[in-house]
Design a protein around this motif. Structure first.
Motif, PDB file in Angstrom:
ATOM      1  N   ALA A 158     156.374  82.414  41.566  1.00 55.37           N
ATOM      2  CA  ALA A 158     155.094  82.054  42.182  1.00 55.37           C
ATOM      3  C   ALA A 158     155.187  80.679  42.836  1.00 55.37           C
ATOM      4  N   ARG A 159     155.882  79.771  42.179  1.00 54.35           N
ATOM      5  CA  ARG A 159     156.065  78.436  42.732  1.00 54.35           C
ATOM      6  C   ARG A 159     156.909  78.482  44.007  1.00 54.35           C
ATOM      7  N   CYS A 160     157.950  79.310  43.991  1.00 53.31           N
ATOM      8  CA  CYS A 160     158.789  79.463  45.188  1.00 53.31           C
ATOM      9  C   CYS A 160     157.966  79.994  46.367  1.00 53.31           C
ATOM     10  N   ILE A 161     157.134  80.994  46.073  1.00 52.87           N
ATOM     11  CA  ILE A 161     156.311  81.571  47.132  1.00 52.87           C
ATOM     12  C   ILE A 161     155.338  80.533  47.682  1.00 52.87           C
ATOM     13  N   GLU A 162     154.798  79.698  46.808  1.00 55.23           N
ATOM     14  CA  GLU A 162     153.890  78.629  47.244  1.00 55.23           C
ATOM     15  C   GLU A 162     154.602  77.653  48.181  1.00 55.23           C
ATOM     16  N   LEU A 163     155.839  77.295  47.826  1.00 46.94           N
ATOM     17  CA  LEU A 163     156.613  76.390  48.669  1.00 46.94           C
ATOM     18  C   LEU A 163     156.984  77.049  50.005  1.00 46.94           C
ATOM     19  N   LEU A 164     157.283  78.344  49.978  1.00 46.74           N
ATOM     20  CA  LEU A 164     157.584  79.068  51.212  1.00 46.74           C
ATOM     21  C   LEU A 164     156.367  79.088  52.133  1.00 46.74           C
ATOM     22  N   GLU A 165     155.191  79.316  51.564  1.00 44.34           N
ATOM     23  CA  GLU A 165     153.966  79.323  52.368  1.00 44.34           C
ATOM     24  C   GLU A 165     153.713  77.954  52.983  1.00 44.34           C
ATOM     25  N   GLN A 166     153.970  76.898  52.208  1.00 42.69           N
ATOM     26  CA  GLN A 166     153.783  75.545  52.727  1.00 42.69           C
ATOM     27  C   GLN A 166     154.748  75.263  53.870  1.00 42.69           C
ATOM     28  N   SER A 167     156.014  75.634  53.699  1.00 44.99           N
ATOM     29  CA  SER A 167     157.008  75.405  54.749  1.00 44.99           C
ATOM     30  C   SER A 167     156.684  76.217  55.997  1.00 44.99           C
ATOM     31  N   ALA A 168     156.225  77.457  55.808  1.00 48.28           N
ATOM     32  CA  ALA A 168     155.854  78.288  56.954  1.00 48.28           C
ATOM     33  C   ALA A 168     154.669  77.686  57.702  1.00 48.28           C
ATOM     34  N   ARG A 169     153.707  77.148  56.968  1.00 45.65           N
ATOM     35  CA  ARG A 169     152.529  76.520  57.588  1.00 45.65           C
ATOM     36  C   ARG A 169     152.932  75.287  58.394  1.00 45.65           C
ATOM     37  N   ILE A 170     153.825  74.477  57.824  1.00 46.19           N
ATOM     38  CA  ILE A 170     154.287  73.281  58.532  1.00 46.19           C
ATOM     39  C   ILE A 170     155.064  73.671  59.787  1.00 46.19           C
ATOM     40  N   SER A 171     155.925  74.674  59.663  1.00 43.71           N
ATOM     41  CA  SER A 171     156.707  75.126  60.818  1.00 43.71           C
ATOM     42  C   SER A 171     155.805  75.635  61.925  1.00 43.71           C
ATOM     43  N   THR A 172     154.800  76.419  61.560  1.00 46.02           N
ATOM     44  CA  THR A 172     153.869  76.947  62.553  1.00 46.02           C
ATOM     45  C   THR A 172     153.106  75.823  63.243  1.00 46.02           C
ATOM     46  N   GLY A 173     152.665  74.837  62.459  1.00 48.60           N
ATOM     47  CA  GLY A 173     151.947  73.706  63.041  1.00 48.60           C
ATOM     48  C   GLY A 173     152.796  72.914  64.016  1.00 48.60           C
ATOM     49  N   LYS A 174     154.062  72.697  63.648  1.00 54.09           N
ATOM     50  CA  LYS A 174     154.948  71.950  64.536  1.00 54.09           C
ATOM     51  C   LYS A 174     155.230  72.722  65.824  1.00 54.09           C
ATOM     52  N   LEU A 175     155.431  74.039  65.719  1.00 51.28           N
ATOM     53  CA  LEU A 175     155.694  74.843  66.908  1.00 51.28           C
ATOM     54  C   LEU A 175     154.477  74.864  67.836  1.00 51.28           C
ATOM     55  N   LYS A 176     153.283  74.944  67.268  1.00 52.43           N
ATOM     56  CA  LYS A 176     152.074  74.883  68.094  1.00 52.43           C
ATOM     57  C   LYS A 176     151.976  73.532  68.795  1.00 52.43           C
ATOM     58  N   PHE A 177     152.344  72.470  68.073  1.00 49.39           N
ATOM     59  CA  PHE A 177     152.339  71.142  68.691  1.00 49.39           C
ATOM     60  C   PHE A 177     153.323  71.081  69.851  1.00 49.39           C
ATOM     61  N   PHE A 178     154.551  71.528  69.627  1.00 55.36           N
ATOM     62  CA  PHE A 178     155.563  71.483  70.684  1.00 55.36           C
ATOM     63  C   PHE A 178     155.143  72.312  71.892  1.00 55.36           C
ATOM     64  N   ARG A 179     154.509  73.449  71.620  1.00 57.76           N
ATOM     65  CA  ARG A 179     154.077  74.316  72.724  1.00 57.76           C
ATOM     66  C   ARG A 179     153.093  73.585  73.639  1.00 57.76           C
ATOM     67  N   LEU A 180     152.108  72.911  73.026  1.00 61.92           N
ATOM     68  CA  LEU A 180     151.093  72.225  73.826  1.00 61.92           C
ATOM     69  C   LEU A 180     151.560  70.870  74.331  1.00 61.92           C
ATOM     70  N   ALA A 181     152.317  70.155  73.508  1.00 60.43           N
ATOM     71  CA  ALA A 181     152.694  68.785  73.856  1.00 60.43           C
ATOM     72  C   ALA A 181     153.852  68.720  74.835  1.00 60.43           C
ATOM     73  N   PHE A 182     154.761  69.707  74.788  1.00 60.50           N
ATOM     74  CA  PHE A 182     155.952  69.665  75.635  1.00 60.50           C
ATOM     75  C   PHE A 182     156.078  70.864  76.566  1.00 60.50           C
ATOM     76  N   GLY A 183     155.537  72.015  76.154  1.00 58.63           N
ATOM     77  CA  GLY A 183     155.771  73.245  76.897  1.00 58.63           C
ATOM     78  C   GLY A 183     154.746  73.509  77.984  1.00 58.63           C
ATOM     79  N   ALA A 184     154.830  74.733  78.540  1.00 56.41           N
ATOM     80  CA  ALA A 184     153.932  75.133  79.623  1.00 56.41           C
ATOM     81  C   ALA A 184     152.572  75.577  79.098  1.00 56.41           C
ATOM     82  N   ALA A 185     152.477  75.884  77.799  1.00 56.34           N
ATOM     83  CA  ALA A 185     151.211  76.310  77.184  1.00 56.34           C
ATOM     84  C   ALA A 185     150.589  77.453  77.970  1.00 56.34           C
TER      85      ALA A 185
END
Length: 219
Positions: free
Chosen positions: A45-72
């Motif tokens: 359960a703890r591993c799954i919690e950490l995986l969800e946190q890492s996935a959330r951070i990754s998604t947030g960073k990709l959304k940032f890169f898309r808008l901040a650097f990409g064509a959006a």
């Protein structure tokens, strides 16, 4: 303005993206390896919690890169303010100990203004190494979008080469993956016939931008 080729700048931005994504993606990989070997229900359960946190951070960073650097793509010439706010709020949530305040007029901003605002917000967050307050404001005034990002805290960590990049005054050899984002938005502002500036003291970093309203866009 520093005479940088598009290829060099793109390579540096890719290096920045890879650097920022390495940690959360690596955590996902490690978490999956642990989950495959772990039998204890509580630890799984703890591993799954950490995986969800890492996935959330990754998604947030990709959304940032898309808008901040990409064509959006998909937003047309303007980006909804709520979309940009959501991206910055995700970055602030990851940073912790940072209070975020908004003062933005209107429901949308032109893409160049959004790119500038997001990159200034990231620079400000990086400066708040002990937490503090992040204030972000934007308004349309006399045909120009005026953007202000202010970081206030007990300690402001700010590399002056980033400041020189914002002002378009980088010396030869100072362009790196660390200064590339600031250099990019300085070029963007210049192409839009706008400009950037910053001011820093012991407890505050203030960065501003003026981006002319695109022809045909209603504020």
């Amino acid at each position: 303005m520093n005479n940088t080729s598009a290829t060099e700048l793109a390579a540096l931005m890719c290096s920045r993206l890879c650097h920022d994504m390495l940690s959360p993606v690596g955590a996902l990989s490690n978490g999956l390896e642990l989950l495959a070997d772990e039998k204890d229900p509580e630890m799984r359960a703890r591993c799954i919690e950490l995986l969800e946190q890492s996935a959330r951070i990754s998604t947030g960073k990709l959304k940032f890169f898309r808008l901040a650097f990409g064509a959006a793509g998909g937003f047309g010439d303007a980006v909804p303010v709520e979309e940009a706010k959501g991206v910055i709020e995700a970055l602030v949530a990851e940073a912790r100990r940072v209070e975020l305040n908004w003062a933005i007029d209107g429901s949308s901003l032109p893409k160049p203004a959004v790119k500038v605002m997001l990159n200034l917000a990231q620079i400000a967050l990086d400066a708040l190494i002990r937490g503090g307050t992040l204030d972000i404001g934007a308004e349309l005034h006399d045909g120009n979008y005026e953007i202000v990002v202010r970081a206030s805290g007990d300690k402001i960590a700010f590399d002056e080469t980033i400041g020189r990049a914002l002002e378009g005054n980088l010396a030869p050899g100072e362009l790196s993956s660390r200064t590339a984002a600031a250099h990019m938005i300085a070029i963007l502002a210049e192409e839009c016939r706008g400009g950037l500036q910053y001011k820093r003291d012991d407890g505050t970093l203030v960065m501003g931008a003026v981006i002319p309203q695109p022809d045909g866009m209603i504020g």
